[in-house]
Design an enzyme around this catalytic site. Structure first.
Site, PDB file in Angstrom:
ATOM      1  N   LYS A   5      38.541  32.564  35.007  1.00  0.00           N
ATOM      2  CA  LYS A   5      39.268  33.840  35.013  1.00  0.00           C
ATOM      3  C   LYS A   5      38.576  34.788  34.027  1.00  0.00           C
ATOM      4  CE  LYS A   5      43.931  35.547  34.117  1.00  0.00           C
ATOM      5  NZ  LYS A   5      45.339  35.164  33.969  1.00  0.00           N
ATOM      6  N   HIS A  62      39.732  37.990  33.179  1.00  0.00           N
ATOM      7  CA  HIS A  62      40.591  38.965  32.498  1.00  0.00           C
ATOM      8  C   HIS A  62      41.708  38.197  31.772  1.00  0.00           C
ATOM      9  CE1 HIS A  62      42.492  38.179  36.376  1.00  0.00           C
ATOM     10  NE2 HIS A  62      43.629  38.472  35.788  1.00  0.00           N
TER      11      HIS A  62
END
Ligand SMILES: O=P(O)(O)OC[C@H]1O[C@H](OP(=O)(O)OP(=O)(O)O)[C@H](O)[C@@H]1O
Ligand SMILES: O=C(O)c1cc(=O)[nH]c(=O)[nH]1
Length: 215
Positions: free
Chosen positions: A103, A105
């Site tokens: 991921k 963010h």
């Protein structure tokens, strides 16, 4: 067989997780049965499954600090096991899982949940060639933790690259146990006890074991 092993097989049949027929595996082998843990798709099934894994782990006496469920199918299995360890055995164990894609963010990264510290017990469904488990072991080691062992639902008892099974290769390479709730031999035993309708599946299982089985 232990009651939790019979419960596990019956649950797998009831949810059509365990199927008999003709299935091509990742390894290219054509198997007369297939175990698809993704079909344990209800709250009741996951609760029962968690109890089976937890019982197997507690019975083994294995010591560990964190549970890790590899994406994807290992995630609900490890979550259900963590719940059962707390509810049935009074053990509140940290629980973590990974993302297949990092991921980029928010909190970011690949690991979710408890930090990987100390001895990590991996929870998954099936080991075939051992690729998925080897990847997860790398993840554990690069986090500075160590592998305590692996708990899986089904040990297919098949040869890996050589004469040993992929499971035996992992046990020898890392000096840890791979715990399974049931082995292929238990499925054969279950079919033998069913009699009549299961004769065809039983013959195919025995034939497959002759070709690919390890002792
Ligand atoms: O021992 P191996 O040859 O690696 O095969 C077994 C693994 O393969 C499947 O997971 P997969 O990585 O396909 O992902 P999934 O959990 O998303 O289905 C299965 O859930 C096992 O974890
Ligand atoms: O070898 C495989 O690909 C395999 C076998 C099995 O029984 N279940 C599964 O999810 N994968």
């Amino acid at each position: 067989m232990h009651p939790y092993q019979i419960e596990f097989i019956e649950l797998a049949r009831q949810y059509e997780v365990l199927k008999f027929g003709e299935f091509t595996l990742k390894s290219g082998r054509v198997s007369p049965y297939f175990f698809n843990a993704g079909a344990f798709d209800s709250g009741r099934a996951l609760a029962a499954l968690g109890r089976c894994y937890a019982q197997r782990i507690v019975d083994s006496g294995l010591e560990f600090d964190v549970l890790l469920g590899p994406a994807y199918k290992g995630i609900p299995l490890a979550a259900a096991t963590a719940v059962a360890l707390a509810d049935q055995h009074g053990r509140d164990v940290p629980f973590a899982y990974n993302r297949k894609e990092a991921k980029t963010h928010g909190e970011g990264g690949v690991l979710v949940g408890a930090p990987l510290k100390g001895r990590v017990l991996v929870i998954d469904d099936v080991i075939t060639a051992g690729t998925a488990v080897r990847e997860v072991i790398e993840m554990i080691e690069s986090a500075g933790a160590s592998l305590a062992g692996v708990a899986i639902g089904l040990n297919r008892q098949e040869r890996g690259a050589g004469e040993l099974s992929a499971i035996q290769e992992i046990e020898q390479a890392h000096a840890v146990p791979v715990l399974s709730i049931i082995d292929m031999a238990h499925i054969i035993e279950y079919l033998e006890n069913q009699g009549g309708d299961s004769a065809g599946a039983l013959a195919a299982m025995r034939d497959y074991r002759e070709h690919y089985g390890v002792a």
